[in-house]
Design an enzyme around this catalytic site. Structure first.
Site, short mmCIF file in Angstrom:
data_model
loop_
_atom_site.label_atom_id
_atom_site.label_comp_id
_atom_site.label_asym_id
_atom_site.label_seq_id
_atom_site.Cartn_x
_atom_site.Cartn_y
_atom_site.Cartn_z
N PHE A 146 -3.36 -3.07 -6.68
CA PHE A 146 -2.47 -3.44 -5.57
C PHE A 146 -3.19 -4.49 -4.71
CE2 PHE A 146 -1.81 1.10 -6.49
CZ PHE A 146 -0.49 1.09 -6.92
N ASP A 187 -1.83 -6.67 -9.62
CA ASP A 187 -0.65 -6.47 -8.78
C ASP A 187 0.58 -6.72 -9.64
OD1 ASP A 187 -0.36 -6.48 -5.39
OD2 ASP A 187 1.44 -6.92 -6.56
N SER A 188 1.66 -6.02 -9.35
CA SER A 188 2.89 -6.20 -10.12
C SER A 188 3.66 -7.44 -9.68
CB SER A 188 3.79 -4.97 -9.99
OG SER A 188 4.16 -4.77 -8.64
N ASP A 229 -5.28 0.57 -2.98
CA ASP A 229 -4.68 0.28 -1.66
C ASP A 229 -3.19 0.00 -1.84
OD1 ASP A 229 -4.34 -0.27 1.02
OD2 ASP A 229 -5.06 -2.33 0.88
N CYS A 238 -1.39 3.87 3.85
CA CYS A 238 -0.92 3.23 5.08
C CYS A 238 0.42 3.82 5.52
CB CYS A 238 -0.80 1.72 4.90
SG CYS A 238 0.41 1.22 3.64
#
Length: 395
Positions: free
Chosen positions: A230, A252-253, A299, A339
């Site tokens: 991520f 990351d996608s 993350d 988060c």
């Protein structure tokens, strides 16, 4: 200023007496006629005694308190609040005079007694984001106060609230510059340069709240093979490279995120062959990463934005961390974060505890991480503590 009044049900003023900055819709007994969304109102007890002044909004959180004094919300009010926020940033040293850091959060909503408002500074550009209709309607006044307070430090103010305001308000809001119009989008954080995509990027364009955690990771990176899952714009990856990592892979996608990550790595380490980025699903990549990495960063974006999603979010954190713990080398380090505001520190720690048990690894906690000082928590608003993280030593 003659503001309209909102009257609370008897006994529903207790949280306000403890200076909590929210009034929930269920606490309201009646309101003056003609109330419009976003206007400034006075909050009163059922007997008519003043309690607070704030912005009214349709929804669960009906009023966000601006002051517990009966004041007029005018240019002086905005200047005083912004000056207080700026002085605090000067005190904690995030406003770099030496050019080593020009990236910081100036206003953090309730943490700076300005609920519904976020202002991030990137070089000479401030990015303003409204999370309430009231702040949206006051954006021009806030912009003018910001320029007065910041003086020559800020030349451009970009307004970005198209995804943070309730669509039912039908405000017709559009992102754009309130002042200036700079195309320069490079900011400096702890001596490293980053492209900031405030036009289309998440939040205001960069995750400033991980600044100190990125610096901590740099201390542990030397000689390690690092996987940043991520990765978004590659912040942890760039710090790992400066820390002397042997290899850094970013995942990351989002193709846009991978593009920004590659740009940021190239800007700081041109031609460096230690880094490679992959546009791929996190779990799919982790499934193929068995024992290859000895420093892993997890993350993810918020798994839960509402309390109703908490149970599924905790399952998601457990599954993700179990997969990471299964795949990391013995003697490796795991930086793992949440988060999600509705996920407490205890919730998150228990999810990681469960993941460690499922993975069957011996795990020790080295650090318990949180948001930095320019993302302050109002002591009367504990909900403002949203970022939590752990650094784990994995055998």
């Amino acid at each position: 200023m003659n503001y309209k009044n909102v009257f609370l049900k008897r006994g529903k003023d207790e949280s306000l007496k403890r200076f909590h900055p929210w009034v929930f819709s269920g606490a309201i007994e009646r309101m003056d006629d003609g109330m419009t969304e976003g206007e400034t109102v006075r909050v009163c007890t059922s007997d008519g005694d003043f309690i607070a002044v704030g912005h009214y909004q349709i929804g669960s959180i009906a009023i966000r308190v601006l002051s517990f004094r009966d004041v007029t919300i005018d240019a002086d009010f905005w200047q005083n609040r912004l000056l207080s926020a700026f002085q605090m940033r000067m005190t904690i040293g995030v406003v770099g005079a030496d050019g080593g850091n020009d990236t910081f959060r100036l206003v953090h909503g309730e943490g700076d007694l300005l609920p519904g408002l976020v202002i991030d500074c990137y070089g000479r550009t401030a990015v303003m984001q409204a999370h309430s209709v009231g702040m949206h309607l006051c954006r021009q006044e806030i912009c003018e106060a910001l320029l007065v307070v910041m003086g020559k430090r800020i030349d451009h103010v970009y307004y970005k609230s198209d995804t943070t305001l309730p669509f039912k308000a039908e405000l017709g809001q559009e992102n754009g510059f309130l002042v200036g119009g700079s195309q320069e989008n490079t900011a400096v954080e702890n001596g490293l340069k980053f492209h900031i995509d405030w036009l289309k990027g998440q939040k205001t364009g960069f995750f400033i709240d991980q600044r100190e955690n990125r610096a901590l990771l740099e201390r542990y990176a030397r000689g390690r093979q690092v996987l940043n899952v991520f990765c978004y714009t590659g912040g942890f990856s760039v710090y790992a490279m400066r820390g002397g990592a042997k290899l850094v892979h970013s995942v990351d996608s989002s193709a846009k995120a991978i593009e920004l990550t590659n740009k940021n790595v190239e800007m700081n380490f041109p031609g460096d062959q230690r880094h490679e980025a992959f546009c791929e699903d996190a779990f799919k990549f982790l499934n193929a990463a068995n024992g290859k990495y000895d420093l892993l960063i997890l993350d993810p974006p918020a798994f839960a934005k509402r309390l109703t999603a908490l149970r599924n979010a905790l399952k998601g954190y457990t599954r993700l961390n179990a997969k990471g713990l299964e795949r990391i080398k013995s003697g490796g380090l795991l930086f793992t974060f949440s988060c999600s505001q509705v996920v407490s520190k205890d919730h998150f720690r228990n999810a990681v505890f469960t993941a460690a048990a499922q993975a069957g690894r011996k795990v020790r906690i080295l650090h318990q991480l949180h948001q930095p000082a320019d993302h302050p928590i109002n002591i009367y608003h504990p909900e403002g503590e949203y970022l939590k993280g752990l650094v784990l030593y994995v055998e």
